[in-house]
Design a protein around this motif. Structure first.
Motif, PDB file in Angstrom:
ATOM      1  N   LEU A  42       8.088   5.782  -3.387  1.00  0.00           N
ATOM      2  CA  LEU A  42       8.106   4.524  -4.127  1.00  0.00           C
ATOM      3  C   LEU A  42       9.433   3.808  -3.950  1.00  0.00           C
ATOM      4  CD1 LEU A  42       6.470   2.743  -6.023  1.00  0.00           C
ATOM      5  CD2 LEU A  42       7.417   4.032  -7.949  1.00  0.00           C
ATOM      6  N   ILE A  43      10.536   4.542  -4.041  1.00  0.00           N
ATOM      7  CA  ILE A  43      11.861   3.934  -3.859  1.00  0.00           C
ATOM      8  C   ILE A  43      12.020   3.405  -2.439  1.00  0.00           C
ATOM      9  CG2 ILE A  43      14.327   4.431  -3.821  1.00  0.00           C
ATOM     10  CD1 ILE A  43      13.812   6.456  -6.088  1.00  0.00           C
ATOM     11  N   LEU A  44      11.525   4.197  -1.445  1.00  0.00           N
ATOM     12  CA  LEU A  44      11.611   3.772  -0.055  1.00  0.00           C
ATOM     13  C   LEU A  44      10.810   2.496   0.177  1.00  0.00           C
ATOM     14  CD1 LEU A  44      12.572   4.441   2.836  1.00  0.00           C
ATOM     15  CD2 LEU A  44      10.470   5.768   3.139  1.00  0.00           C
ATOM     16  N   ALA A  45       9.650   2.400  -0.450  1.00  0.00           N
ATOM     17  CA  ALA A  45       8.832   1.190  -0.303  1.00  0.00           C
ATOM     18  C   ALA A  45       9.532  -0.017  -0.914  1.00  0.00           C
ATOM     19  CB  ALA A  45       7.475   1.413  -0.957  1.00  0.00           C
ATOM     20  N   ALA A  46      10.150   0.163  -2.087  1.00  0.00           N
ATOM     21  CA  ALA A  46      10.842  -0.958  -2.731  1.00  0.00           C
ATOM     22  C   ALA A  46      12.030  -1.429  -1.903  1.00  0.00           C
ATOM     23  CB  ALA A  46      11.296  -0.539  -4.131  1.00  0.00           C
ATOM     24  N   ILE A  47      12.830  -0.488  -1.405  1.00  0.00           N
ATOM     25  CA  ILE A  47      13.986  -0.867  -0.584  1.00  0.00           C
ATOM     26  C   ILE A  47      13.532  -1.565   0.697  1.00  0.00           C
ATOM     27  CG2 ILE A  47      15.925   0.059   0.738  1.00  0.00           C
ATOM     28  CD1 ILE A  47      16.163   2.273  -1.366  1.00  0.00           C
ATOM     29  N   THR A  82       0.833  -1.213   0.000  1.00  0.00           N
ATOM     30  CA  THR A  82       0.000   0.000   0.000  1.00  0.00           C
ATOM     31  C   THR A  82       0.863   1.255   0.000  1.00  0.00           C
ATOM     32  OG1 THR A  82      -0.176  -0.251   2.418  1.00  0.00           O
ATOM     33  CG2 THR A  82      -2.003  -1.069   1.074  1.00  0.00           C
ATOM     34  N   ILE A  83       2.035   1.194   0.627  1.00  0.00           N
ATOM     35  CA  ILE A  83       2.935   2.360   0.563  1.00  0.00           C
ATOM     36  C   ILE A  83       3.384   2.591  -0.878  1.00  0.00           C
ATOM     37  CG2 ILE A  83       5.196   3.243   1.259  1.00  0.00           C
ATOM     38  CD1 ILE A  83       4.835   1.808   3.920  1.00  0.00           C
ATOM     39  N   GLY A  84       3.752   1.507  -1.563  1.00  0.00           N
ATOM     40  CA  GLY A  84       4.156   1.663  -2.962  1.00  0.00           C
ATOM     41  C   GLY A  84       3.020   2.157  -3.846  1.00  0.00           C
ATOM     42  N   LEU A  85       1.808   1.618  -3.647  1.00  0.00           N
ATOM     43  CA  LEU A  85       0.671   2.068  -4.454  1.00  0.00           C
ATOM     44  C   LEU A  85       0.337   3.527  -4.180  1.00  0.00           C
ATOM     45  CD1 LEU A  85      -1.663  -1.065  -4.161  1.00  0.00           C
ATOM     46  CD2 LEU A  85      -0.250  -0.371  -6.116  1.00  0.00           C
ATOM     47  N   ALA A  86       0.462   3.935  -2.904  1.00  0.00           N
ATOM     48  CA  ALA A  86       0.215   5.346  -2.588  1.00  0.00           C
ATOM     49  C   ALA A  86       1.258   6.237  -3.250  1.00  0.00           C
ATOM     50  CB  ALA A  86       0.220   5.542  -1.068  1.00  0.00           C
ATOM     51  N   GLY A  87       2.527   5.764  -3.270  1.00  0.00           N
ATOM     52  CA  GLY A  87       3.559   6.553  -3.961  1.00  0.00           C
ATOM     53  C   GLY A  87       3.277   6.687  -5.446  1.00  0.00           C
ATOM     54  N   ILE A  88       2.775   5.608  -6.058  1.00  0.00           N
ATOM     55  CA  ILE A  88       2.406   5.674  -7.480  1.00  0.00           C
ATOM     56  C   ILE A  88       1.237   6.632  -7.687  1.00  0.00           C
ATOM     57  CG2 ILE A  88       1.486   4.326  -9.395  1.00  0.00           C
ATOM     58  CD1 ILE A  88       3.003   1.925  -8.294  1.00  0.00           C
TER      59      ILE A  88
END
Length: 971
Positions: free
Chosen positions: A773-778, A759-765
């Protein structure tokens, strides 16, 4: 069935008797027990409040106040079984229905005869006289009979009603004048009283007094408000005189209740017309006050005199299962309804309204103390002696004989009378019971709401200050007296008041603001924060207090018992839920500011979490976290502030989970814990699940329809997203990852953590915020790697333990078999077969078709392997994200590269951990399951990139090279 012989019966009794000597019969404790019980009974009788009676306890100490115990048994079984009770109730209701039908039919016939003279007025008059006489004759026959008593009384009351109707009809026909009508009605009242004495029946006498009050209201049209006041006094005196004459608590309680109701009806009237009677209002303030003064004095004396008498109102409450309040409490309580109408009619004149209120307190306060056993000789110096002088001074000041030295006459009277009454109550406070205190605090709050016009902000602040003093004083008394009733009232009542008077509820229902209250946002915030702070010591002291929801209502004891057993009705939980419900209703623009709602929600959750960490909390952690999170989600949908809710939930969860870990250690040490003390895994899953929902709501980026004041000072949009993402990741890192290795069930919390990261990555998108998005991936890679390396320790150890146990078992059986074979005769042809080895052999044959042998003991432990659940979960999520990204953007090179890198890292860590304990990974068609899943997923990424909506450049085939290289490495 054969009858047992006498010898068998005696043998059974002898066997059941205790053998040996019971030394307990010779101990001193056995002789002291009756004295102890007797002392407890005397103390209980002393503490019993005669004035309030046997009222049902809304709050009680502990969690087992109901008739139904936790095991489903009851201490005192009902007198009759349920079938008999239903039959009796059905018969009573049938009789009641028939009686009501008879009353309606007979009254309708009388109405038709009296109002529609088909054969002339003379025939109607004769018909009414005949019907009345017939009813009175039936009463003469049936009232002496016990089974027909109620029916006979009903016939007499209907007959008297017909006679009253005949007198009114004669006036409408023009047979008599207005004066003659009044004389005739008074004569019928006298006849009514005579019949009541003849039959010795209170209800017939009550009819006469009520009719006299109605005549008094009708007299207002001719004699004005003075005539109404005189008739109300006469009606009240008549009821009380009959009560003294007959020794009837019914008439005494009815007189107290009806007299105030009649005064209040005329005081608040705006020239109303009820049933053809014009309700004349009291326009002279002094006349109304003198009427209240006289009636209050008579009612206070009567309530004191008949405090222990039986009455209709107490019996009605007892029949509903609400306890049996005393005559004093029920009659004064019902009478206060009418008195409040009189006070509310002059609420804008604060001095006059307070003078009326103090008048009631100065009369019924000493009356209550006398009922509680205080000597009247010591109280009359406060109640009796100053009253005439204060009243005389008030009359002189109101009529202008002399000017008041300060303020206004009504305020001066209120100040001096209040000082005298307060002195009396403080000097005899030991006689005041908890019932009076909590009921009095609620009544005081209602009166403050009525008397203080809070349309202006300054007066609204005064109202909140006065209420805060009341509730804090009640809380202090609750702690001093160790009283559950006072604690429950002080905890819940303020929030119920806020629910009704600050949520604009009446305007939503009827579009009319009945009591306009305009409270400043900052004042309301401070008031709510102080209320929460007040609850902390109350909960610490009396946290086990429970609400007996429906515990005293007939037929609902099982519901109350179930609610009790769930723990939801304990003071910790019920106060928490009440505050949250109130917040949901009053959180509107112009009522609470943004910083106010966040501070109230934060202080509420953190205070409960700290209490839980201190092991002083009596509530349920799951209830606290779930209820707060649901409320936060609703508020976030309406007003935003997602980052604030995530930060607060994360901090509170750390405290609660630390407490839960203590419980886990105590459970491991063999200590018994309540089922409500959840272990850390469930609490972590709940917390991370709600954080994922909050992040999802942020990612939706829906525009807010309502905004609270000062919203601009709080972070929003991208800043809110970044703070929420950082708080979520810190919660995952601080709450979940350090405890992952110690959790019994790893999968639920792992899925919850993956949901947070996704959900953090989707919110970044959604916000097109690359740092998030980078923080969520790492974070995804780090979390997956950590869990792959440390999270599945318990699972690996369990598999190792299973392997060692099976090996040990096999070696022991092999040793025993060798010994038996060594001792066996060489000529013997008996062979030993191990069924378990045959079964393991079949499994080995199936495995050998897919993969090679694992070593010397492949037959025994070859089917035991490490289960990388977490690794497979993270690899699956990685591949699904890669498939979606490749299909949506056509960038399969980037998707394959990242997915390959992450998957290889996860697989490498999983194989490294499996090799450390000499275990293999499970396989799919001979290929290790993480490797097989990764191969299929990378291939699907490539296919999705070719089949997606984006343009595909055929000359660029780098993704095939990366895919081929990764598959080669995996192979």
């Amino acid at each position: 069935m054969e009858k047992e012989s006498d010898d068998e019966i005696l043998s059974k009794r002898k066997f059941q008797n205790a053998s040996g000597i019971n030394l307990g019969n010779f101990l001193l404790d056995s002789t002291e027990e009756p004295e102890k019980t007797e002392i407890e009974e005397i103390e209980e009788e002393k503490n019993h409040d005669v004035a309030m009676g046997e009222m049902g306890q809304i709050f009680s100490s502990g969690d087992s106040p109901e008739r139904i115990n936790r095991d489903g048994t009851v201490d005192s079984p009902p007198e009759i079984d349920s079938v008999t009770e239903y039959a009796m109730e059905g018969e009573k209701r049938l009789h009641l229905g028939l009686m009501i039908s008879m009353i309606v039919v007979w009254s309708a016939i009388g109405t038709i005869v009296g109002t529609i003279p088909i054969f002339g007025y003379e025939f109607s008059a004769i018909g009414l006289l005949f019907m009345a006489g017939f009813g009175i004759w039936l009463g003469e026959i049936w009232i002496p009979q016990e089974r027909m008593h109620i029916l006979g009384v009903t016939w007499v009351i209907i007959s008297m009603k017909l006679l009253y109707g005949l007198a009114i009809s004669m006036y409408s026909w023009g047979w008599i004048e207005e004066l003659q009508l009044g004389i005739g009605l008074l004569g019928l009242v006298a006849l009514n009283i005579a019949i009541a004495h003849h039959h010795d029946e209170d209800s017939i006498a009550a009819q006469a007094a009520l009719v006299l009050l109605a005549i008094g209201s009708a007299a207002g049209g001719t004699y004005g408000q003075e005539g109404v006041a005189i008739m109300i006094v006469l009606g009240t005196l008549l009821l009380h005189s009959l009560a003294y004459l007959r020794g009837s608590g019914n008439l005494a309680s009815l007189g107290i209740a009806v007299s105030y109701l009649w005064i209040g009806l005329h005081a608040i009237s705006k020239d109303w017309i009820l049933f053809g009677i014009e309700i004349i209002p009291f326009e002279d303030e002094l006349l109304l006050f003198l009427l209240m003064f006289g009636v209050t004095g008579v009612n206070a004396v009567t309530a004191t005199r008949f405090a222990k008498a039986e009455n209709w109102f107490s019996s009605a409450f007892n029949g509903m299962g609400l306890g049996k309040p005393g005559l004093w409490s029920v009659s004064v309580g019902l009478g206060m309804i009418g008195a409040l109408l009189a006070i509310a009619s002059h609420r804008l004149e604060t001095g006059y309204a307070i003078a009326q209120l103090i008048l009631l307190l100065s009369a019924f306060g000493p009356s209550y103390l006398v009922v509680r056993g205080e000597k009247w000789d010591r109280l009359q110096r406060y109640a009796l002696w100053p009253a005439p002088f204060l009243l005389a001074a008030l009359i002189l000041m109101v009529r202008g004989v002399f000017e008041p030295p300060f303020s206004e006459p009504w305020s001066i009277y209120a100040v001096f009378s209040a000082a005298i009454t307060a002195t009396a109550l403080l000097n005899h406070q030991h006689a005041v019971s908890d019932h009076v205190l909590w009921i009095g605090s609620i009544v005081t709050t209602i009166l403050l709401t009525l008397l203080i016009p809070a349309e202006e902000t300054v007066l609204a602040r005064t109202l909140l200050t006065c209420q805060l003093i009341v509730w804090m004083g009640l809380a202090l008394l609750a702690i001093q007296r160790n009283s559950p009733s006072l604690a429950g009232t002080a905890t819940l009542a303020p929030w119920v008041w806020l629910f009704f008077f600050t949520s604009n509820l009446e305007n939503r229902l009827i579009s009319v603001d009945i009591i306009p209250i305009n409270i400043a946002e900052t004042d309301l915030t401070i008031y709510m924060l102080l209320l929460i702070c007040m609850q902390i010591p109350l909960n610490f002291k009396l946290g086990e207090t429970g609400v007996n929801l429906a515990g005293r209502l007939a037929g609902l004891s099982e519901l109350s018992a179930r609610m009790r057993d769930s723990g939801i009705m304990r003071l910790w939980n019920i106060s928490f839920i009440t505050i949250l419900c109130t917040l949901l209703f009053i959180s509107n623009p112009g009522v609470l500011p943004s910083y106010g709602i966040i501070s109230v929600m934060g202080l509420l959750l953190i205070s409960h979490a700290v209490a839980m960490r201190m092991d002083r909390h009596q509530g349920t952690p799951r209830t606290i976290l779930v209820a707060w999170s649901i409320t936060a989600l609703i508020l976030q949908w309406r007003f935003g502030f997602g980052a604030a809710w995530i930060i607060l939930l994360g901090l509170a969860s750390l405290l609660v989970v630390n407490w839960s870990e203590e419980n886990s250690r105590r459970l491991s040490a063999g200590e018994k814990l309540s089922h409500q003390a959840l272990l850390p895994g469930k609490l972590i899953s709940i917390t991370l699940g709600f954080i994922a929902l909050m992040m999802m709501m942020i990612g939706l980026n829906e525009p807010l329809t309502n905004t609270l004041s000062n919203t601009d000072i709080l972070p929003n949009d991208t800043t809110n997203l970044r703070l929420a993402a950082l708080a979520s990741l810190m919660t995952v890192g601080g709450l979940y990852l350090p405890r992952a290795a110690s959790l019994d069930r790893l999968l639920p919390s792992a899925i919850a953590s993956i949901a947070v990261l996704i959900t953090i990555g989707l919110a970044g998108i959604s916000f097109e915020d690359n740092p998030t998005l980078i923080l969520a991936a790492i974070s995804f890679v780090i979390t997956g790697s950590w869990l792959a390396a440390q999270g599945e320790i318990r699972s690996r150890l369990k598999q190792v333990s299973q392997r060692e146990e099976r090996l040990e078992k096999y070696l022991n059986r092999a040793t025993i078999t060798e010994q038996k074979l060594a001792n066996q005769d060489e000529t013997s042809q008996i062979k030993m077969i191990d069924a378990e080895l045959i079964q393991l052999s079949e499994k080995q044959k199936k495995r050998s078709k897919r993969r090679s042998s694992t070593g010397e003991y492949d037959l025994i432990v070859g089917d035991i392997h490490h289960k990388p659940t977490i690794v497979i979960s993270f690899i699956s999520v990685t591949l699904l994200v890669g498939i979606y990204f490749s299909w949506a953007n056509g960038e399969s090179l980037l998707a394959i590269t990242l997915a390959s890198l992450i998957s290889v890292i996860f697989i490498g860590i999983a194989r490294w951990r499996a090799e450390q304990v000499n275990l293999q990974l499970p396989d799919i068609m001979g290929i290790e399951s993480p490797v097989a899943i990764t191969m299929v997923g990378l291939t699907l990424i490539q296919i999705a990139g070719r089949l997606g909506d984006s343009n595909v450049v055929l000359t660029e085939q780098w993704e095939l090279l990366v895919l081929l290289g990764t598959l080669t490495i995996l192979a």
